[in-house]
Design an enzyme around this catalytic site. Structure first.
Site, PDB file in Angstrom:
ATOM      1  CB  THR B 159     -56.198  20.888  72.643  1.00 27.34           C
ATOM      2  OG1 THR B 159     -55.222  20.026  72.942  1.00 27.34           O
ATOM      3  CG2 THR B 159     -56.799  21.250  74.238  1.00 27.34           C
ATOM      4  N   GLY B 198     -50.657  14.265  73.659  1.00 28.24           N
ATOM      5  CA  GLY B 198     -49.869  13.170  74.281  1.00 28.24           C
ATOM      6  C   GLY B 198     -49.781  11.910  73.446  1.00 28.24           C
ATOM      7  CD  GLU B 453     -56.291  15.504  81.835  1.00 28.50           C
ATOM      8  OE1 GLU B 453     -57.323  15.362  82.702  1.00 28.50           O
ATOM      9  OE2 GLU B 453     -55.283  15.055  81.461  1.00 28.50           O
TER      10      GLU B 453
END
Lengths: 705, 705
Positions: B159, B198, B453
């Site tokens: 992303t 992350g 997701e």
């Protein structure tokens, strides 16, 4: 190569602000005038702007995104500092309008400050107003300085660890000691520990304690007592144990606490005795009506409807501005290569525009109910002072209506506002999950409104029950219902399978929509009455029906007040825009949401519902779409009031958001404080080394010998 | 005077543990055996118990209520320490079952540890598995040690700040430099900044970057590249900028970050080239099918269904135990003066028991879909290795089915789990709002599952669309649908207004309930198809229908797998208890929730719905009531796994909760750290003094002269 803003880009960067500014330049109505409507009066709107500016510029009360980085300890501290600052504004003695506006806006921009003050000024003083004599009220409120957050700081000692809603079942005792003319306040066991008491942990000096009045061994039920918790040096009194209940889901800036009383003595006249009195000799005068003493919580409920309006407006603004600026996927029909604005997708309009409608419709209901409670309580006070029993009884009737209206409005509005924050967050995708865009803290702070001062489910039940009873009274006894339940008088007429809404025109006619809701409530109540009768009068069996009735009753209240207000609106040029939102509310927020009930009670046909879902609602959304920026600008929220990087007025979503992230988390710091430890773990020696080669084949061959 | 527990009470204290223990003593089935069913196999159940115990006893992985008091910085640190600890367990090389069980349970007991590891082992390695050659996979995963959380730590760079869902629209570039045989990775502008990554902020050494492949000025679309972010000393590489995206709504223990690449060079073979290849000369071989490269996210979606089962089970257990122990209001029928157990109220049963049913039904679906994905991806890998195009095409068909099933299951299950946590919290009143009872952090940590997701709304749309298309294909072209969409082949037969459920017996027959859902989905899809046709094939106009179709499809999947599983269950004595939960699921979780749709499409009559609401559902709840403790004990959660003071096994609600509060917030500390400042403000001098008497009348008389 182009130079965009303050950074050099090697390709064209997104330009969300252009979309928003362009739409703003096409405004078809004046947001400032619309704001007069939303704030009920032009002077309210002006107070709103003055106070917001004052708060924003204040060095202590002003907020920015760093607010979202505060730890619990920091939140507690800054909240206390802000309370002290607000006290200084209170001492300036501005108009009551400014003071209520400040309270309302504090609830918006820093709800924990709002609440922590509200516990003192609202609940503690509200309890004293509701239950104390005028002299008691003056003493504790004015003489002592509490109303200016001075000298005294009150908290509200109602709930106990094992008792929340059931006030009549509280177990703290206040036993009269005739010899010493005192009450002894006592916590008999762990379950009676006062719990959740806002301000008790560290700020409060006094507590309005709900305790069972015991005189000569007789239990007179729960009454209210002012009990000092801390002395003038802020040290905890002997016999009083207070503790911090610690971390919460939200509002960590509030020092909620627990209190245990171990045989604590207070003078007899610390009992609040407007209605119930205990004489020097221990003679007890009971109140004419127990209900009279339950008004303390009503103010909070009404305030929460206003909060619901403002919070809905705030998060709808953020999500809608983002949806105008954000682009996603391409549309085949577009040749310029730019992606489609999120808000141009019909599903996205459907997700968000109902919350815009909710904000507008709630605004009218919030002002209305705010006005009603002031009037009702003032009249009650006057009637009580005049000892006019007839007038008092009339006031009690008004209180009952207010109870039903506020219980259904509070529960429904706070639930729907929680939905709004949550859905608006989801509609912003991952960016909604960043603390800096405001949704997370807001949700956590907000949802307690669904629980405190009357748990929503229980409140909803308490609305369903009297309405089912009322329908029974109308049908079985021909007893007329008054004020907000008068529509039930037509129960017999409504008790058919007749379809109420039969065409698109019907659905778009707000007066017809209102009748449809009335008929639906009546039919559900009639069905509920049957079930109750079949179950020997047990109302517990109609919980689901009660819930639906309460929610529909709230929608009826909000929407009917909205329609009335439009008809009286002095800014008539706003009416077409207001009407459209009302139509969306009626169709999307009410009929579609309760489609099972509307169909189940034949209020409309499956075909019309289909029409509604596939044509009418999408069409209304499409018509609202061009004015979205004007509608949201009409709330007149400054960037400070929104406190959301992606929701700012200029629409420069990415630069604003990235700027906030970089300012609060400088990327010149490339390693975490714990990095060395993590690196050691990542680059650890092999398992064999760490096992000192004790598990090797070589070791095995030695050890096996 | 009685002595209760460790404190002296002056009146009888509540005794919630007696209620729970009494009900437990009446168990009609064995919770341990039921656990075998819930965990799919006895050996899974045993692994569950072993691993939970191992985690609980571990000095670093063990958790208690103090977890809820951690600041963001502390969460980050402890998460890193826990990752290092988990790495040591991984190196021990236990069975794959133990490893997946550990992952699954970490997601439950400390979801941020689960995720922060999952980004490396799931997403980073999943991307390499899905897109890299076998040698690339071995190199990055095994040779370098990543699979053991050693040397390398990967993150997943998909992303971007201005691009979430639209992977094909990502703007980071990977330009081939033929001369140096390298790719140049570049972030062209702010919108292309990798965002939410992350592990990027502080832990990751490498990133699987999604970037546009540019060769000789031609754009070949988005491919994947392994890009080192930090060197072996954990210092950020030149040209790489990483930053911390800072505070979030939840999961603050994860160091999500942003990344900008400024002309960063990587060797050509760092491109993952299982399908797409770039030769030394810059010849590009495109993949046979783009879909093949999108499998990396599927694993996460399937995992989230398992998470949904466990989290639903966890919070249903806490709320139900509390509802058994907590008493509220008196029932007239009771003479002993004790209040009624919350869970004996029909409305409370209605609020909570559907979540118990949800946990049981989800458990079966979670294991099933988990099994399916393993099988499907393994087969695909084999077929790709064998270069068998026919078999590959078959695998792609299976992937498409898996995509629909997992997209609808992930979105529906994660939404419903969010509802569960929220509603269970509300059902515990104020105590649900305490951080120490677990709901707050859980909700905040959980809800990102609805966004990441694959945003739930977009996933749901992506399920609705092919189903509407499929129904069009069946009706217009007579094209047969396969596997999980085969029921659509009866579209013509279903396309009537025939009522499907006509009696109470029908509603309670799960097979009939399943057909009813199939008919409903078909009818909604047919109606949707009409709307699409009327709107020139624009699927954006059927967003609401797509959403309903996706949710119903998920319910169909879960419930049909549940029914199948019961019929194959080797622990047959459990079946009556399982069946009852299935009936509650079908009636309360599906039919009532979609009552508008069921009525609107004449699946049942308003009369039968009325019967369902007022008789059938309350009756099922009543029958489930006595076994609630057994049902919840069957999840075999230790107090450690629940981490909730009011949800502990012994049911000693108040002592446990009060104990936690007092331990974490000692009441011997009676003043806040900021108390002195607050006291000064409270006991401030008068306004006149603070104004130096400058505004006094005396001053006025002087100044006016």
């Amino acid at each position: 190569m182009t130079v965009a803003n303050n950074t050099i880009d090697s390709a064209p960067a997104p330009n969300p602000q252009a979309s928003i500014q362009h739409e703003r330049s096409q405004n078809r109505f004046d947001p400032e005038t619309m704001h007069y409507f939303l704030e009920s009066l032009k002077e309210n709107a002006e107070a709103f702007k003055t106070i917001i500016q004052q708060l924003e510029r204040d060095p202590i009360l002003g907020n920015d995104a760093s607010y979202y980085d505060l730890t619990k300890a920091q939140q507690r501290e800054i909240t206390a500092r802000r309370i002290a600052r607000v006290a200084q504004y209170l001492e300036m003695g501005e108009s009551p309008l400014w003071e209520t506006t400040r309270t309302s806006l504090l609830n918006l921009v820093d709800s924990q400050v709002g609440t922590r003050i509200g516990v003192n000024l609202g609940l503690f003083l509200g309890c004293i107003r509701g239950n104390g004599t005028e002299e008691q009220r003056n003493y504790w409120s004015t003489t002592k300085g509490t109303e200016l957050l001075k000298n005294l700081y009150g908290c509200f000692g109602m709930t106990e660890l094992a008792h929340g809603l059931n006030v009549a079942g509280l177990e703290t005792t206040a036993t009269f000691d005739k010899e010493r003319d005192q009450f002894i306040i006592n916590t008999p066991h762990i379950g009676a520990t006062k719990w959740w008491i806002g301000g008790a942990a560290h700020s409060a000096t006094h507590c309005a304690v709900y305790a069972r009045l015991i005189v000569d061994g007789e239990d007179y039920g729960v009454k209210t007592f002012v009990v000092p918790l801390r002395d003038s040096a802020h040290n905890v009194m002997p016999g009083v144990t207070v503790g911090d209940i610690g971390a919460k889901m939200g509002r960590d800036g509030i020092d909620n606490g627990w209190i245990q009383f171990s045989h604590v003595r207070i003078p007899r006249f610390f009992m609040l005795q407007k209605f119930c009195k205990v004489s020097r000799e221990g003679d007890v005068t009971m109140p004419p009506l127990e209900q009279l003493s339950y008004s303390a919580l009503l103010g909070g409920r009404v305030q929460m409807v206003m909060d619901s309006y403002r919070w809905t407006a705030r998060f709808a603004t953020i999500a809608l501005r983002y949806a105008v600026g954000r682009r996603q996927f391409k549309l085949a029909s577009q040749g310029d290569g730019s992606e489609t604005q999120l808000l141009n997708y019909p599903l996205h309009q459907r997700r968000l525009l109902p919350y815009l409608a909710q904000a507008y419709v709630f605004s009218v209901g919030a002002w209305k109910i705010d006005h009603t409670i002031t009037e009702t309580l003032d009249t009650l006070d006057k009637n009580v002072a005049a000892e006019d029993m007839g007038a008092i009884m009339k006031s009690i009737e008004d209180m009952k209506t207010l109870f039903i209206d506020s219980a259904s409005a509070k529960s429904t509005a706070t639930w729907l506002t929680a939905d709004c924050i949550d859905q608006c967050r989801q509609s912003c995708g991952g960016h909604g999950y960043s603390a800096y865009n405001g949704f997370g803290k807001a949700y956590n702070d907000w949802v307690v409104q669904c629980t405190w001062e009357g748990d929503n489910s229980v409140l909803a039940m308490s609305v369903g029950k009297p309405i089912i009873r009322a329908v029974m009274a109308v049908l079985d006894l021909g007893k007329k219902q008054k004020s907000s339940l008068a529509f039930l008088n037509d129960a017999k007429k409504f008790n058919t399978k007749e379809t109420i809404l039969t065409s698109t025109d019907d659905v778009l006619d707000l007066k017809k929509a209102l009748s449809a809701i009335e008929v639906l409530i009546t039919r559900i109540a009639i069905q509920g009455a049957k079930v109750v009768t079949e179950n020997d009068g047990n109302f517990d069996t109609v919980g689901a029906a009660s819930l639906a009735i309460s929610k529909l009753k709230a929608h009826l209240y909000f929407l009917s007040e909205y329609v009335k207000r439009i008809s009286e609106n002095e800014y008539k040029e706003m009416n077409p825009y207001l009407l459209k939102l009302g139509q969306l509310y009626a169709t999307a927020n009410v009929v579609e949401k309760f489609s099972g009930e509307f169909l189940g009670h034949s209020i409309l046909s499956p075909e019309l519902l289909n029409e509604l879902t596939n044509k009418i609602v999408p069409q209304i959304c499409k018509e609202l779409r061009p004015d979205v920026i004007a509608y949201t600008d009409s709330f007149q929220f400054s960037d400070f009031a929104l406190n959301s990087s992606i929701g700012k007025y200029d629409g420069n979503i990415y630069e604003n958001y990235f700027g906030t992230v970089k300012t609060l988390n400088p990327h010149s710091v490339t390693k975490a404080p714990y990095s060395a430890e993590f690196e050691l773990a990542l680059n650890r020696p092999s398992l064999e080394v760490r096992d000192r080669f004790e598990k090797s084949e070589e070791a095995a061959s030695i050890l096996s010998k």
